[in-house]
Motif scaffolding. Structure first.
Motif, mmCIF file in Angstrom:
data_model
loop_
_atom_site.group_PDB
_atom_site.id
_atom_site.type_symbol
_atom_site.label_atom_id
_atom_site.label_comp_id
_atom_site.label_asym_id
_atom_site.label_seq_id
_atom_site.Cartn_x
_atom_site.Cartn_y
_atom_site.Cartn_z
ATOM 1 N N UNK A 1 -4.020 -11.639 -2.576
ATOM 2 C CA UNK A 1 -4.681 -12.980 -2.093
ATOM 3 C C UNK A 1 -4.303 -13.905 -3.095
ATOM 4 N N UNK A 2 -3.846 -13.699 -4.411
ATOM 5 C CA UNK A 2 -3.037 -14.943 -5.311
ATOM 6 C C UNK A 2 -1.919 -15.217 -4.603
ATOM 7 N N UNK A 3 -0.949 -14.226 -4.143
ATOM 8 C CA UNK A 3 0.191 -14.682 -3.626
ATOM 9 C C UNK A 3 0.382 -15.518 -2.403
ATOM 10 N N UNK A 4 -0.656 -15.084 -1.512
ATOM 11 C CA UNK A 4 -0.807 -15.753 -0.192
ATOM 12 C C UNK A 4 -2.018 -16.662 0.101
ATOM 13 N N UNK A 5 -2.526 -16.767 -0.928
ATOM 14 C CA UNK A 5 -3.816 -17.647 -1.035
ATOM 15 C C UNK A 5 -4.715 -17.293 0.282
ATOM 16 N N UNK B 1 -5.458 2.352 -6.650
ATOM 17 C CA UNK B 1 -4.832 1.038 -6.735
ATOM 18 C C UNK B 1 -5.019 -0.174 -5.922
ATOM 19 N N UNK B 2 -6.096 -0.141 -4.914
ATOM 20 C CA UNK B 2 -6.444 -0.869 -3.826
ATOM 21 C C UNK B 2 -6.994 -2.247 -4.459
ATOM 22 N N UNK B 3 -7.983 -2.314 -5.507
ATOM 23 C CA UNK B 3 -8.410 -3.380 -6.039
ATOM 24 C C UNK B 3 -7.335 -4.323 -6.348
ATOM 25 N N UNK B 4 -6.211 -3.690 -7.201
ATOM 26 C CA UNK B 4 -4.950 -4.660 -7.903
ATOM 27 C C UNK B 4 -4.218 -4.986 -6.759
ATOM 28 N N UNK B 5 -3.928 -4.235 -5.807
ATOM 29 C CA UNK B 5 -3.120 -4.617 -4.610
ATOM 30 C C UNK B 5 -3.730 -5.870 -3.773
ATOM 31 N N UNK B 6 -5.100 -5.830 -3.493
ATOM 32 C CA UNK B 6 -5.820 -6.852 -3.020
ATOM 33 C C UNK B 6 -5.611 -8.288 -3.605
ATOM 34 N N UNK C 1 0.872 -1.165 0.045
ATOM 35 C CA UNK C 1 0.046 0.190 0.040
ATOM 36 C C UNK C 1 0.946 1.140 -0.173
ATOM 37 N N UNK C 2 1.732 1.183 0.984
ATOM 38 C CA UNK C 2 3.023 2.338 0.898
ATOM 39 C C UNK C 2 3.395 2.684 -0.391
ATOM 40 N N UNK C 3 3.836 1.503 -1.324
ATOM 41 C CA UNK C 3 4.462 1.441 -2.426
ATOM 42 C C UNK C 3 3.654 2.242 -3.609
ATOM 43 N N UNK C 4 2.280 2.096 -3.489
ATOM 44 C CA UNK C 4 1.536 2.621 -4.552
ATOM 45 C C UNK C 4 1.509 4.086 -4.418
ATOM 46 N N UNK C 5 0.885 4.879 -5.464
ATOM 47 C CA UNK C 5 1.135 6.324 -5.635
ATOM 48 C C UNK C 5 0.019 6.753 -4.706
#
Length: 193
Positions: free
Chosen positions: A179-183, A170-175, A161-165
């Motif tokens: 979710x994909x990375x950590x299942x 961008x929250x939808x893409x971050x989430x 979140x901190x890295x996002x502009x």
């Protein structure tokens, strides 16, 4: 750090404080809260919890449990947890009584019923600032091992979140990426102060 974070759990101060401890250690602006009526810590049986008022110093809880049964509370991890908490802040605070000034950008909860409580609280109070606040639920089982994992996952997500502009854009893409990375499935909602 760009954002101010709040970590919120029910009443035992384990999951929110683990995340608070880790984020604070890495320089994040973070606070932690409970939503229950009291702070409840495990006791000698399920029907005999140790109950404290919010605002009771962690040191006082630690000394009380050490007097009662030091072996039990060391073995079940409560004394080490309280020792960690003492190093983070003086006493537990209740969300509904303390988080009223609109100063948080992102609020993490660690169980769905707490997420619902926080979102309902934000949606029913006056919103004089009309400032957005992101509420995220990362479901974490209430034990010391899972709290440690949940703390690390929270830290990872906060870094994203901190890295996002701008989290709003961008929250939808971050989430979705988290979710994909950590299942792990996250709940999230945008509310206002």
């Amino acid at each position: 750090m760009k954002y101010r974070y709040a970590m919120v759990c029910s009443s035992n101060q384990n999951r929110s404080m683990e995340a608070h401890y880790l984020l604070k250690r890495h320089g994040f602006d973070v606070s932690s809260y409970g939503t229950g009526a009291h702070v409840k810590l495990p006791g000698p049986s399920l029907r005999e919890p140790n109950v404290y008022e919010f605002g009771t110093p962690y040191k006082q809880m630690f000394d009380d449990l050490r007097r009662k049964d030091p072996e039990l509370y060391k073995r079940n991890g409560i004394l080490p947890m309280l020792k960690r908490n003492i190093g983070v802040k003086a006493a537990p605070q209740r969300w509904q009584d303390n988080a009223l000034d609109g100063s948080f950008d992102i609020v993490f909860t660690f169980e769905e019923k707490v997420f619902d409580t926080v979102v309902e609280d934000l949606n029913t109070r006056e919103q004089p600032f009309m400032k957005t606040v992101l509420v995220i639920n990362l479901e974490v089982k209430d034990n010391h091992e899972e709290a440690a994992i949940g703390g690390r996952l929270t830290f990872d997500l906060c870094q994203e979140i901190e890295a996002a502009e701008s989290w709003e854009e961008s929250i939808d893409d971050i989430i979705a990426a988290f979710e994909k990375r950590h299942r792990r499935k996250l709940l999230y909602s945008i509310s206002f102060y």
